[in-house]
Write a protein that holds these residues in place. Sequence first.
Motif, mmCIF file in Angstrom:
data_model
loop_
_atom_site.group_PDB
_atom_site.id
_atom_site.type_symbol
_atom_site.label_atom_id
_atom_site.label_comp_id
_atom_site.label_asym_id
_atom_site.label_seq_id
_atom_site.Cartn_x
_atom_site.Cartn_y
_atom_site.Cartn_z
ATOM 1 N N GLU A 32 0.283 125.933 65.565
ATOM 2 C CA GLU A 32 0.655 126.593 64.315
ATOM 3 C C GLU A 32 -0.566 127.171 63.601
ATOM 4 O O GLU A 32 -0.489 128.228 62.986
ATOM 5 C CB GLU A 32 1.373 125.596 63.394
ATOM 6 N N ASN A 33 -1.694 126.458 63.695
ATOM 7 C CA ASN A 33 -2.906 126.913 62.995
ATOM 8 C C ASN A 33 -4.129 126.515 63.813
ATOM 9 O O ASN A 33 -4.766 125.490 63.552
ATOM 10 C CB ASN A 33 -2.977 126.296 61.593
ATOM 11 N N PRO A 34 -4.503 127.317 64.814
ATOM 12 C CA PRO A 34 -5.621 126.947 65.694
ATOM 13 C C PRO A 34 -6.947 126.798 64.959
ATOM 14 O O PRO A 34 -7.765 125.946 65.331
ATOM 15 C CB PRO A 34 -5.670 128.104 66.698
ATOM 16 N N ILE A 35 -7.191 127.571 63.937
ATOM 17 C CA ILE A 35 -8.472 127.510 63.236
ATOM 18 C C ILE A 35 -8.624 126.179 62.507
ATOM 19 O O ILE A 35 -9.654 125.504 62.594
ATOM 20 C CB ILE A 35 -8.611 128.703 62.262
ATOM 21 N N ALA A 36 -7.570 125.778 61.765
ATOM 22 C CA ALA A 36 -7.658 124.556 60.966
ATOM 23 C C ALA A 36 -7.691 123.298 61.825
ATOM 24 O O ALA A 36 -8.304 122.291 61.443
ATOM 25 C CB ALA A 36 -6.475 124.493 59.994
ATOM 26 N N TRP A 37 -7.057 123.335 63.003
ATOM 27 C CA TRP A 37 -6.933 122.122 63.812
ATOM 28 C C TRP A 37 -7.789 122.152 65.065
ATOM 29 O O TRP A 37 -7.630 121.291 65.942
ATOM 30 C CB TRP A 37 -5.461 121.928 64.195
ATOM 31 N N ASN A 38 -8.712 123.109 65.157
ATOM 32 C CA ASN A 38 -9.544 123.202 66.361
ATOM 33 C C ASN A 38 -10.452 121.982 66.518
ATOM 34 O O ASN A 38 -10.654 121.469 67.631
ATOM 35 C CB ASN A 38 -10.380 124.487 66.315
ATOM 36 N N GLU A 39 -11.000 121.486 65.404
ATOM 37 C CA GLU A 39 -11.881 120.315 65.465
ATOM 38 C C GLU A 39 -11.131 119.098 65.992
ATOM 39 O O GLU A 39 -11.641 118.361 66.848
ATOM 40 C CB GLU A 39 -12.458 120.033 64.077
ATOM 41 N N MET A 40 -9.911 118.865 65.486
ATOM 42 C CA MET A 40 -9.123 117.711 65.932
ATOM 43 C C MET A 40 -8.741 117.841 67.403
ATOM 44 O O MET A 40 -8.741 116.847 68.154
ATOM 45 C CB MET A 40 -7.858 117.582 65.080
ATOM 46 N N LEU A 41 -8.450 119.060 67.832
ATOM 47 C CA LEU A 41 -8.097 119.259 69.238
ATOM 48 C C LEU A 41 -9.293 118.970 70.134
ATOM 49 O O LEU A 41 -9.143 118.358 71.199
ATOM 50 C CB LEU A 41 -7.606 120.689 69.443
ATOM 51 N N ASN A 42 -10.471 119.360 69.700
ATOM 52 C CA ASN A 42 -11.671 119.104 70.495
ATOM 53 C C ASN A 42 -11.955 117.607 70.622
ATOM 54 O O ASN A 42 -12.495 117.154 71.636
ATOM 55 C CB ASN A 42 -12.877 119.810 69.877
ATOM 56 N N SER A 64 0.381 115.041 71.620
ATOM 57 C CA SER A 64 1.512 115.930 71.326
ATOM 58 C C SER A 64 1.510 116.439 69.884
ATOM 59 O O SER A 64 1.621 117.650 69.652
ATOM 60 C CB SER A 64 2.825 115.218 71.657
ATOM 61 N N PRO A 65 1.393 115.556 68.864
ATOM 62 C CA PRO A 65 1.407 116.096 67.487
ATOM 63 C C PRO A 65 0.226 117.006 67.172
ATOM 64 O O PRO A 65 0.386 118.009 66.469
ATOM 65 C CB PRO A 65 1.393 114.830 66.611
ATOM 66 N N ILE A 66 -0.963 116.688 67.698
ATOM 67 C CA ILE A 66 -2.124 117.539 67.406
ATOM 68 C C ILE A 66 -1.946 118.913 68.046
ATOM 69 O O ILE A 66 -2.302 119.945 67.451
ATOM 70 C CB ILE A 66 -3.421 116.870 67.899
ATOM 71 N N ILE A 67 -1.392 118.967 69.252
ATOM 72 C CA ILE A 67 -1.136 120.261 69.887
ATOM 73 C C ILE A 67 -0.129 121.072 69.080
ATOM 74 O O ILE A 67 -0.280 122.296 68.906
ATOM 75 C CB ILE A 67 -0.652 120.059 71.334
ATOM 76 N N GLU A 68 0.891 120.398 68.536
ATOM 77 C CA GLU A 68 1.871 121.107 67.699
ATOM 78 C C GLU A 68 1.191 121.711 66.470
ATOM 79 O O GLU A 68 1.428 122.863 66.114
ATOM 80 C CB GLU A 68 2.982 120.140 67.276
ATOM 81 N N TYR A 69 0.358 120.909 65.817
ATOM 82 C CA TYR A 69 -0.363 121.418 64.644
ATOM 83 C C TYR A 69 -1.299 122.565 65.044
ATOM 84 O O TYR A 69 -1.405 123.570 64.341
ATOM 85 C CB TYR A 69 -1.188 120.298 63.999
ATOM 86 N N TRP A 70 -2.003 122.406 66.167
ATOM 87 C CA TRP A 70 -2.969 123.419 66.594
ATOM 88 C C TRP A 70 -2.277 124.739 66.934
ATOM 89 O O TRP A 70 -2.808 125.816 66.632
ATOM 90 C CB TRP A 70 -3.744 122.889 67.805
ATOM 91 N N LEU A 88 -9.874 115.334 71.131
ATOM 92 C CA LEU A 88 -9.025 114.758 72.180
ATOM 93 C C LEU A 88 -9.558 115.034 73.579
ATOM 94 O O LEU A 88 -9.071 114.449 74.553
ATOM 95 C CB LEU A 88 -7.594 115.298 72.049
ATOM 96 N N GLY A 89 -10.516 115.941 73.713
ATOM 97 C CA GLY A 89 -11.142 116.192 75.007
ATOM 98 C C GLY A 89 -10.193 116.804 76.021
ATOM 99 O O GLY A 89 -9.326 117.622 75.702
ATOM 100 N N LEU A 90 -10.347 116.378 77.287
ATOM 101 C CA LEU A 90 -9.577 116.964 78.389
ATOM 102 C C LEU A 90 -8.116 116.545 78.396
ATOM 103 O O LEU A 90 -7.341 117.050 79.205
ATOM 104 C CB LEU A 90 -10.225 116.573 79.719
ATOM 105 N N ARG A 91 -7.725 115.624 77.528
ATOM 106 C CA ARG A 91 -6.323 115.202 77.489
ATOM 107 C C ARG A 91 -5.389 116.359 77.137
ATOM 108 O O ARG A 91 -4.215 116.341 77.504
ATOM 109 C CB ARG A 91 -6.125 114.088 76.459
#
Length: 505
Positions: free
Chosen positions: A428-438, A420-426, A440-443
């Motif tokens: 707001e800023n998909p470019i900066a948080w794309n690595e962290m979102l990846n 949930s928190p990583i999606i919120e950050y992503w 997490l995988g399929l979750r």
Amino acid sequence: MEIECSKCQRKFVPTKSDSTVCPDCLRQEFTAIAPRLDAQEHAKLVAEYSQSMKRQSIRAASMGGMYASGQAFSMAGTLRLLLGLSFFLICGFFFLISDDEAGVTFLANGDMASQRMFAMIFCVVSAVLVATSAIRFKKIMYFLAVLILATGWFMPDMLKAALNEKAKARAASEKQEVVVQNTELSPGGPVLTDADLQVFYTLKVSSNRVAHYAIFIDNQDSRTRSIVRDALNRLLQAEYTRAHTRANGALYVCTNVPGMRRNISELLRRFGTVTYAAPSKGVYEVRFDADHANMVSQYSPDVLASPMNASYVAANLSELRCLDPLRVRMAARSLANSNVKVLRGEIRDALVEVLNDPWTTEPDTYSALIDAMVVYSNKKDEAAMQHCYKYFEGRRSLKREVSSNVTRYLIMEMPDKMVSPIIEYWCENPIAWNEMLNLLGLRVQRPLVDRLGRTNNIRLIGSILKFLEEKGTRDALPAVEPFLEYPDSIIRHSARTACDALKSR
């Protein structure tokens, strides 16, 4: 054209093409006399509806009177209800704050009769106002008025029970009222007199919500005094701490410490030897020991900065337990950057111990300690994960930047809680948080698909479609297909590309 009546078989000229019954038969069918009720049936029907009719008559009369007098459009009843409840709440508030420690003693020091009289004056007025506040719902208002009276009658008993519990707790703490730790260091009893403590006694008496402490520490220079004052303020989480020169040292008055007054002797032993302690009064005296408090570094700067030195770890562990936040921060950063392979368990334990202290007033030092904790944590380290997640949530609530190392560590150790928190950050800023979102995988697919169906933000829609195109599965197709007809041409193109990519998997 004549047709035959289906009932009397007589010929007649129909006026409608679908008529099958002659006008005479049709007239007789609708003019038939309905059967009448006999006397017994009539009486039974009247008895069945008599109560309902009576209630309707009473209600009609009541409503007619209300409309005629204008009461139906008056706010007087609502105001009486609010005023009555206000009287009751005021009375309850007085009993709630009545505490001999909080300084509100006019009820706590009175006898039961005077307390009950005070309560009933408010509650009787409240009950009368509530009972007369509404023409409708009278039974509910009467019940509420009786409940107010009953509560007012038993308020003194509830206050007495609460005061008895506090008295028992106070009596238990007073058993250890004075503790002299070293009679050789304090042969004549406490150093400070009541006159010296007058600046402390003028403060408002402590309550169950906040407490005050007076701590005398001897033998300090001006720099040490400043560090000790800040350390006491941080460790006790006081609102503020002031230092007053007394005897051969300083009296530190810590004000508005959260929680009820407690024995803080164990905490003060970090500054030296406790020579006098009165926990019930909040007064302590400490013989300061600079070596015990790690105020003077035993190692040279070269040792602290050189990982190849044999005493490097021991030197920085000593610095971690220092009272000076700046030295703690430098030691934590040095250990995190060096990532030594020896004594990692000792470093981890020291970091957990230091992180158990409050660090909210020192955010830079707190961040350095957490970064070091990430480096030296064990696999599935519950204590490390707890400290790191607490730090992450605190920074997120303050909308402050979080270290990427801490975020990556939490994603690896507790991915479900980080979705949930990583999606919120992503978002707001998909470019900066794309690595962290990846990471997490399929979750993240299901939450992103849910958000895709709720949002109208074109930028966010495009980012989610792009992510699903690169990382999504066929399960996301039903959510993407509606965007093939989206008004925006760019979104339509992104949806078409994403659908092709999802279908190919």
